[in-house]
Design an enzyme around this catalytic site. Sequence first.
Site, mmCIF file in Angstrom:
data_model
loop_
_atom_site.group_PDB
_atom_site.id
_atom_site.type_symbol
_atom_site.label_atom_id
_atom_site.label_comp_id
_atom_site.label_asym_id
_atom_site.label_seq_id
_atom_site.Cartn_x
_atom_site.Cartn_y
_atom_site.Cartn_z
ATOM 1 N N GLU A 190 0.835 -1.190 0.000
ATOM 2 C CA GLU A 190 0.000 0.000 0.000
ATOM 3 C C GLU A 190 0.876 1.248 0.000
ATOM 4 O OE1 GLU A 190 -2.619 -0.304 3.339
ATOM 5 O OE2 GLU A 190 -3.690 -2.038 2.528
ATOM 6 N N HIS A 225 -7.841 1.322 2.238
ATOM 7 C CA HIS A 225 -7.678 0.862 3.623
ATOM 8 C C HIS A 225 -8.408 1.787 4.599
ATOM 9 C CE1 HIS A 225 -4.767 -1.647 6.303
ATOM 10 N NE2 HIS A 225 -5.935 -1.458 6.896
#
Length: 403
Positions: free
Chosen positions: A263, A286
Site C-alpha cells: 500500500e 484501507h
Amino acid sequence: MSDSTVRALLLEQIHPDAEEILHSAGFVVERVDRALDEDELVSRMRDVTLLGIRSKTQVTRRVLDAAPRLVAIGAFCIGTNQIDLVAASEAGVTVFNAPFSNTRSVVELAIAEIIAMTRRLTEKNALMHAGVWDKSADGAHEVRGRTLGIVGYGNIGTQLSVLAEGLGMRVLFFDTADRLALGNARRSLSLKELLAESDVVTLHVDGRAANENFFGDADFATMRPGSLFLNLSRGFVVDYAALRAHIERGHVAGAAVDVFPVEPKGRGDEFVSELRGLPNVILTPHIGGSTEEAQQDIGRFVAGKFRDFVRDGSTAMSVNVPSLALPRPEGTLRLILLHRNVPGVLARVNGLLAEHGVNVEAQLLGTRGDFGYVVTDSASGVTQTIVDEIRGMPETVRLRVIF
C-alpha cells in the site's frame, strides 16, 4: 520515570484526542502525520518513551534496538502484525492495540459494499457521470434472501452477522476457533462448504503469518458462479491476480477490496493494483476503520492505555505481556518487573525485600508464555540497592520503579 520525562511519538494521523490525553497526563508529544520507514524511525527513537502507530509503520527489531527508553507501543488500529512482538517482549516493551473501537465502522462499510455490488451501483454511477442514462434492472438484485458467507467469526464477523440478518440475509460462517453462532447464523464445517453455498463471501481473518496466501485460485473456483467477494481484513491473505482472472471470466460477479499486499505510504501517492479498471469492483484505500467516530474512539482508548501503563504499570489488554491491573494504594512505591517465566522469580524478589525489611502492601503476578509480570507495592524501605539487585537478576527483562 517521572511524567515530565515521558516523550510520545505519534505517527500516521492519529486522532488529536490521543495527543490531548497524553498532554493532560504531562507527557511531551510529537506528531508526524505519515508513516516513517525503518531508517527514519531509527533516527527518531533514542528519546522516545511511547510510540503510537497505525498500520503502515513497521516496528522491527532494529527499531527497538535503537530505542533504549521505549516502554510501550500503541497500535492505533486492530492489527499488530506490523510490530515484531517477540522482539518487543524481549526488549521489555509492552504493546497495546484497539481490538474493538473500529468494529462498527468496518461492518458498516462491508454492508454498504454488499448492497452496492448487488445493485451494481458503481457501474450505474460511472455511466451517469459519462452522461449515459441506463435505467435497467438487469443484473441488479436485493440482498434479502441471499446467503452471506463470513470467513472469520471474531468481533467484526459476529457484528456483521447480526446486521446482515437484519437485512434478511441468510448467514453462514467458518472459523478455525470454536465460536458461538449469533442469531440464526449457521457454522459451516469447512471453508469449501461455505464457499459452495454462499452468494457473498467476505473475509475477516487476522494478520498472523500463517494466513498469508490464505485465499487463492482454488477457493475462487469453489465459489458459486456469479457470487461476490469482499476482503476488508489483510492484503496479503488473498491472491489478487487469481481474483482478477475469475472476475474477467465472469465466475465472480464483483468484488470489494480495502486492503492490499503493498500500500502507498502517504495520501496522494500512486496506487498500483491488478484490480484497477475492472467492472463492479470497489477499491478503497484501507479505510475500513477510517471514520471520525472510530478514529476518535481508538485515539482515546490507546492513549488511555499509555497513560495508565506509565502511571500505574497497568497492562490490561496488552497483546504481548501478561494482562494485569492492580489498584495502587496512596503513598506507596511500585516495583514493576517483566521477567523470564521460570520458577522461583517471585520467591527471589520477595526474599530480597524481606532481607532488607521491606513490607509488601500489595502484589500481583501474571504469566504469559515466556514472560511473567509482577507488580509489587511497598510503603517504605525500597532502596537503590534493592532495585539494582532485582535489575541484576538474570531473569529480569525490565524493571520500572513508580513513585
